[in-house]
Design a protein around this motif. Structure first.
Motif, PDB file in Angstrom:
ATOM      1  N   LEU A 181       0.777  -1.271   0.083  1.00  0.00           N
ATOM      2  CA  LEU A 181      -0.190   0.144  -0.016  1.00  0.00           C
ATOM      3  C   LEU A 181       0.895   0.880   0.172  1.00  0.00           C
ATOM      4  CD1 LEU A 181      -3.123  -1.153   1.854  1.00  0.00           C
ATOM      5  CD2 LEU A 181      -2.862  -0.948   0.026  1.00  0.00           C
ATOM      6  N   MET A 182       2.213   1.602   1.261  1.00  0.00           N
ATOM      7  CA  MET A 182       2.846   2.314   0.536  1.00  0.00           C
ATOM      8  C   MET A 182       3.812   2.537  -0.591  1.00  0.00           C
ATOM      9  SD  MET A 182       3.258   4.428   4.126  1.00  0.00           S
ATOM     10  CE  MET A 182       4.732   4.850   3.417  1.00  0.00           C
ATOM     11  N   LEU A 183       4.074   1.313  -1.390  1.00  0.00           N
ATOM     12  CA  LEU A 183       4.443   1.206  -2.343  1.00  0.00           C
ATOM     13  C   LEU A 183       3.975   2.312  -3.450  1.00  0.00           C
ATOM     14  CD1 LEU A 183       7.011   0.816  -4.536  1.00  0.00           C
ATOM     15  CD2 LEU A 183       5.962  -1.235  -4.941  1.00  0.00           C
ATOM     16  N   LEU A 184       2.113   1.759  -3.672  1.00  0.00           N
ATOM     17  CA  LEU A 184       0.873   2.100  -4.330  1.00  0.00           C
ATOM     18  C   LEU A 184       0.774   3.724  -4.518  1.00  0.00           C
ATOM     19  CD1 LEU A 184      -1.446  -0.687  -4.271  1.00  0.00           C
ATOM     20  CD2 LEU A 184      -0.499   0.415  -5.747  1.00  0.00           C
ATOM     21  N   VAL A 185       1.056   4.458  -2.355  1.00  0.00           N
ATOM     22  CA  VAL A 185       1.065   5.372  -2.615  1.00  0.00           C
ATOM     23  C   VAL A 185       1.972   6.558  -3.072  1.00  0.00           C
ATOM     24  CG1 VAL A 185       0.843   6.691  -0.568  1.00  0.00           C
ATOM     25  CG2 VAL A 185      -0.507   5.723  -0.338  1.00  0.00           C
ATOM     26  N   ILE A 186       3.456   5.876  -3.630  1.00  0.00           N
ATOM     27  CA  ILE A 186       4.529   5.933  -3.589  1.00  0.00           C
ATOM     28  C   ILE A 186       4.930   7.001  -5.291  1.00  0.00           C
ATOM     29  CG2 ILE A 186       7.323   6.078  -4.008  1.00  0.00           C
ATOM     30  CD1 ILE A 186       7.355   5.091  -1.827  1.00  0.00           C
ATOM     31  N   LEU A 187       4.029   5.304  -6.057  1.00  0.00           N
ATOM     32  CA  LEU A 187       3.869   5.103  -7.532  1.00  0.00           C
ATOM     33  C   LEU A 187       3.069   6.118  -7.907  1.00  0.00           C
ATOM     34  CD1 LEU A 187       4.321   2.100  -8.048  1.00  0.00           C
ATOM     35  CD2 LEU A 187       6.215   3.000  -8.548  1.00  0.00           C
ATOM     36  N   SER A 188       1.830   6.376  -7.274  1.00  0.00           N
ATOM     37  CA  SER A 188       0.891   7.551  -7.918  1.00  0.00           C
ATOM     38  C   SER A 188       1.085   8.533  -7.606  1.00  0.00           C
ATOM     39  CB  SER A 188      -0.283   7.635  -6.563  1.00  0.00           C
ATOM     40  OG  SER A 188      -0.096   7.869  -5.530  1.00  0.00           O
ATOM     41  N   PHE A 189       1.757   9.133  -7.333  1.00  0.00           N
ATOM     42  CA  PHE A 189       3.045  10.498  -6.845  1.00  0.00           C
ATOM     43  C   PHE A 189       3.856  10.293  -8.094  1.00  0.00           C
ATOM     44  CE2 PHE A 189       2.762  10.121  -1.844  1.00  0.00           C
ATOM     45  CZ  PHE A 189       1.242  11.032  -2.167  1.00  0.00           C
ATOM     46  N   ARG A 190       4.827   9.576  -8.264  1.00  0.00           N
ATOM     47  CA  ARG A 190       5.722   9.475  -9.757  1.00  0.00           C
ATOM     48  C   ARG A 190       4.654   9.411 -10.378  1.00  0.00           C
ATOM     49  NH1 ARG A 190      11.034   4.942  -8.292  1.00  0.00           N
ATOM     50  NH2 ARG A 190      11.082   6.491  -6.160  1.00  0.00           N
ATOM     51  N   HIS A 191       3.233   8.579 -10.832  1.00  0.00           N
ATOM     52  CA  HIS A 191       2.842   9.001 -12.031  1.00  0.00           C
ATOM     53  C   HIS A 191       1.836   9.989 -12.002  1.00  0.00           C
ATOM     54  CE1 HIS A 191       2.360   4.873 -13.962  1.00  0.00           C
ATOM     55  NE2 HIS A 191       3.900   5.111 -12.806  1.00  0.00           N
ATOM     56  N   GLY A 192       1.998  10.281 -10.981  1.00  0.00           N
ATOM     57  CA  GLY A 192       0.977  12.161 -10.897  1.00  0.00           C
ATOM     58  C   GLY A 192      -0.549  11.948 -10.781  1.00  0.00           C
ATOM     59  N   SER A 193      -0.846  10.665 -10.508  1.00  0.00           N
ATOM     60  CA  SER A 193      -2.747  10.205 -10.010  1.00  0.00           C
ATOM     61  C   SER A 193      -2.904  10.501  -8.988  1.00  0.00           C
ATOM     62  CB  SER A 193      -1.921   8.264 -10.523  1.00  0.00           C
ATOM     63  OG  SER A 193      -1.501   8.027 -11.831  1.00  0.00           O
ATOM     64  N   SER A 194      -4.348  10.116  -8.403  1.00  0.00           N
ATOM     65  CA  SER A 194      -5.039  10.358  -7.431  1.00  0.00           C
ATOM     66  C   SER A 194      -4.908   8.990  -7.061  1.00  0.00           C
ATOM     67  CB  SER A 194      -6.444  10.596  -7.768  1.00  0.00           C
ATOM     68  OG  SER A 194      -6.967  11.635  -8.327  1.00  0.00           O
ATOM     69  N   THR A 195      -4.902   8.665  -5.627  1.00  0.00           N
ATOM     70  CA  THR A 195      -4.276   7.829  -4.725  1.00  0.00           C
ATOM     71  C   THR A 195      -5.409   8.346  -3.162  1.00  0.00           C
ATOM     72  OG1 THR A 195      -3.504   5.722  -4.083  1.00  0.00           O
ATOM     73  CG2 THR A 195      -2.358   8.244  -4.006  1.00  0.00           C
ATOM     74  N   SER A 196      -5.359   7.224  -2.898  1.00  0.00           N
ATOM     75  CA  SER A 196      -5.984   7.573  -1.440  1.00  0.00           C
ATOM     76  C   SER A 196      -4.999   6.786  -0.577  1.00  0.00           C
ATOM     77  CB  SER A 196      -7.474   6.785  -1.020  1.00  0.00           C
ATOM     78  OG  SER A 196      -7.757   7.016   0.074  1.00  0.00           O
ATOM     79  N   THR A 197      -5.033   7.237   0.841  1.00  0.00           N
ATOM     80  CA  THR A 197      -3.945   6.524   1.697  1.00  0.00           C
ATOM     81  C   THR A 197      -5.691   6.151   3.212  1.00  0.00           C
ATOM     82  OG1 THR A 197      -4.026   8.740   3.228  1.00  0.00           O
ATOM     83  CG2 THR A 197      -2.845   8.037   1.679  1.00  0.00           C
ATOM     84  N   ALA A 198      -6.530   5.761   2.801  1.00  0.00           N
ATOM     85  CA  ALA A 198      -7.916   5.499   4.050  1.00  0.00           C
ATOM     86  C   ALA A 198      -7.334   3.852   3.770  1.00  0.00           C
ATOM     87  CB  ALA A 198      -9.245   6.066   2.723  1.00  0.00           C
ATOM     88  N   LEU A 199      -7.252   3.290   3.418  1.00  0.00           N
ATOM     89  CA  LEU A 199      -6.850   1.624   3.633  1.00  0.00           C
ATOM     90  C   LEU A 199      -5.903   1.414   4.764  1.00  0.00           C
ATOM     91  CD1 LEU A 199      -8.415  -0.738   3.335  1.00  0.00           C
ATOM     92  CD2 LEU A 199      -6.669  -0.902   1.130  1.00  0.00           C
ATOM     93  N   LEU A 200      -4.684   2.589   4.207  1.00  0.00           N
ATOM     94  CA  LEU A 200      -3.810   2.713   4.764  1.00  0.00           C
ATOM     95  C   LEU A 200      -3.854   2.477   6.308  1.00  0.00           C
ATOM     96  CD1 LEU A 200      -0.534   1.676   4.285  1.00  0.00           C
ATOM     97  CD2 LEU A 200      -0.306   4.414   4.126  1.00  0.00           C
ATOM     98  N   GLY A 201      -4.515   4.266   6.279  1.00  0.00           N
ATOM     99  CA  GLY A 201      -5.079   4.348   7.895  1.00  0.00           C
ATOM    100  C   GLY A 201      -5.702   2.918   8.695  1.00  0.00           C
ATOM    101  N   SER A 202      -6.790   2.596   7.778  1.00  0.00           N
ATOM    102  CA  SER A 202      -7.856   1.574   8.500  1.00  0.00           C
ATOM    103  C   SER A 202      -7.203   0.149   8.695  1.00  0.00           C
ATOM    104  CB  SER A 202      -8.542   1.361   7.231  1.00  0.00           C
ATOM    105  OG  SER A 202      -9.293   2.695   7.418  1.00  0.00           O
ATOM    106  N   LEU A 203      -6.249  -0.107   8.057  1.00  0.00           N
ATOM    107  CA  LEU A 203      -5.743  -1.451   8.147  1.00  0.00           C
ATOM    108  C   LEU A 203      -4.184  -0.920   9.098  1.00  0.00           C
ATOM    109  CD1 LEU A 203      -4.917  -4.041   6.939  1.00  0.00           C
ATOM    110  CD2 LEU A 203      -2.716  -3.312   5.467  1.00  0.00           C
ATOM    111  N   LEU A 204      -3.897  -0.021   9.494  1.00  0.00           N
ATOM    112  CA  LEU A 204      -3.146   0.279  10.872  1.00  0.00           C
ATOM    113  C   LEU A 204      -4.130   0.071  11.704  1.00  0.00           C
ATOM    114  CD1 LEU A 204      -0.430   2.894   9.759  1.00  0.00           C
ATOM    115  CD2 LEU A 204       0.023   1.193   9.998  1.00  0.00           C
ATOM    116  N   ALA A 205      -4.700   0.542  12.197  1.00  0.00           N
ATOM    117  CA  ALA A 205      -6.144   0.440  13.569  1.00  0.00           C
ATOM    118  C   ALA A 205      -6.661  -1.106  13.250  1.00  0.00           C
ATOM    119  CB  ALA A 205      -7.083   1.599  13.018  1.00  0.00           C
TER     120      ALA A 205
END
Length: 311
Positions: A181-205
């Motif tokens: 999930l962290m990798l997908l967030v990083i890759l989305s930045f590099r691609h200039g795409s929209s993404t969400s970190t909501a699942l990442l936060g939920s998974l930490l909880a």
């Protein structure tokens, strides 16, 4: 990290944490049976509620409704996958809970439902014009045309079932999914795409309650939704190959199960004491916490390697 993503991360963590508390107060015992071959090591886990996947899926979807980028394909379709495949897994969990022998959906029927869910999502993505029928890795691009849809279908099914098989020890599937999930967030930045970190936060909880001794389990609801989210994000970012390598741990887990099934059915013998691999180590006396720690570290290494190759 942009303020929007930090806000989603924090809100989804808080919402999932509260939802987990509420669900645990309502559902305190599960009737899903522990497999006989695992009774020696997991008997104490009998009765643990299988509501973790429901908690982090609800938390993710509930927070994402307020995401201003919800209409973007990179946000919308992975969330749709989380919901649709989560429903398939939820049905399986409910059947297991209501059957005395602990059986859920048959393997064939479950695969049919998974294929239908994947097909629906691919049709919707095609209608939105967000499907690119090529597969890229570094400087190489392979144009598959209509064959890409077969590839994408199998890709989704692969991740859904690989994460599902990996979900067998406290915090194993959840902890091993975090680096992807962290990798997908990083890759989305590099691609200039929209993404969400909501699942990442939920998974930490979720992991707060799922660390050994787990207060609840992920269940098929969580593993199905999580696998679909990863696969669909990779498809939309056109990083299918990179994410496949990043999920090397899931490949190993799935491969050991397939090898075991083929060996038993074709040759009448086992290759491993038990499959998948994490249970084989467990049966050999390795402590559960050590297995989870090593496997999670391996997942981080696979993801780091994939990121370096992508660069």
């Amino acid at each position: 990290m942009p303020d929007r993503l930090l806000l989603l991360l924090g809100c989804s963590f808080a919402v999932t944490f509260v939802l987990s508390k509420v669900l645990l107060s309502v559902v305190q015992v599960s009737r899903i049976a522990i497999k006989p071959e695992l009774a020696a090591t997991q008997a104490a886990k009998q009765g643990t509620p299988v509501i973790g996947g429901l908690a982090f899926s609800m938390g993710t979807l509930g927070v994402s409704v307020f995401d201003p980028m919800l209409g973007e394909s990179g946000v919308l379709f992975p969330l749709a996958g989380l919901l649709l495949f989560g429903l398939v897994g939820f049905l399986d969990d409910k059947l297991k809970d209501h059957n005395e022998n602990g059986d859920g959906l048959s393997s064939v029927f479950k695969l049919v439902l998974q294929a239908q869910a994947a097909s629906i999502l691919l049709i919707l993505m095609t209608s939105y014009g967000v499907i690119d029928t090529s597969v890229a890795f570094g400087p190489f691009t392979l144009h598959l045309g209509k064959l890409y849809y077969v590839f994408a279908l199998l890709y989704i099914l692969y991740f859904v079932n690989a994460v599902n098989i990996t979900d067998g020890l406290d915090a194993l599937a959840g902890g091993s999914s975090l680096p992807l999930l962290m990798l997908l967030v990083i890759l989305s930045f590099r691609h200039g795409s929209s993404t969400s970190t909501a699942l990442l936060g939920s998974l930490l909880a979720f992991l707060y309650f799922n660390l050994r001794p787990a207060r609840y389990f992920m269940g098929d609801c969580g593993s199905h939704g999580l696998g679909a989210y990863i696969a669909l994000s990779a498809i939309l970012l056109k990083t299918e190959v990179v994410v496949f390598f990043a999920g090397g741990l899931f490949l190993v887990e799935l491969a050991t199960s397939l090898i075991q099934i083929i060996a038993i059915r074709k040759f009448g013998r086992k290759v491993f004491v038990i499959a998948p691999l994490h249970h084989a180590y467990e049966m050999k006396g390795v402590k559960e916490t050590k297995i989870v720690m090593v496997f999670t570290l391996a997942s981080w290494l696979f993801s780091s390697f994939a990121l370096m190759v992508f660069r």
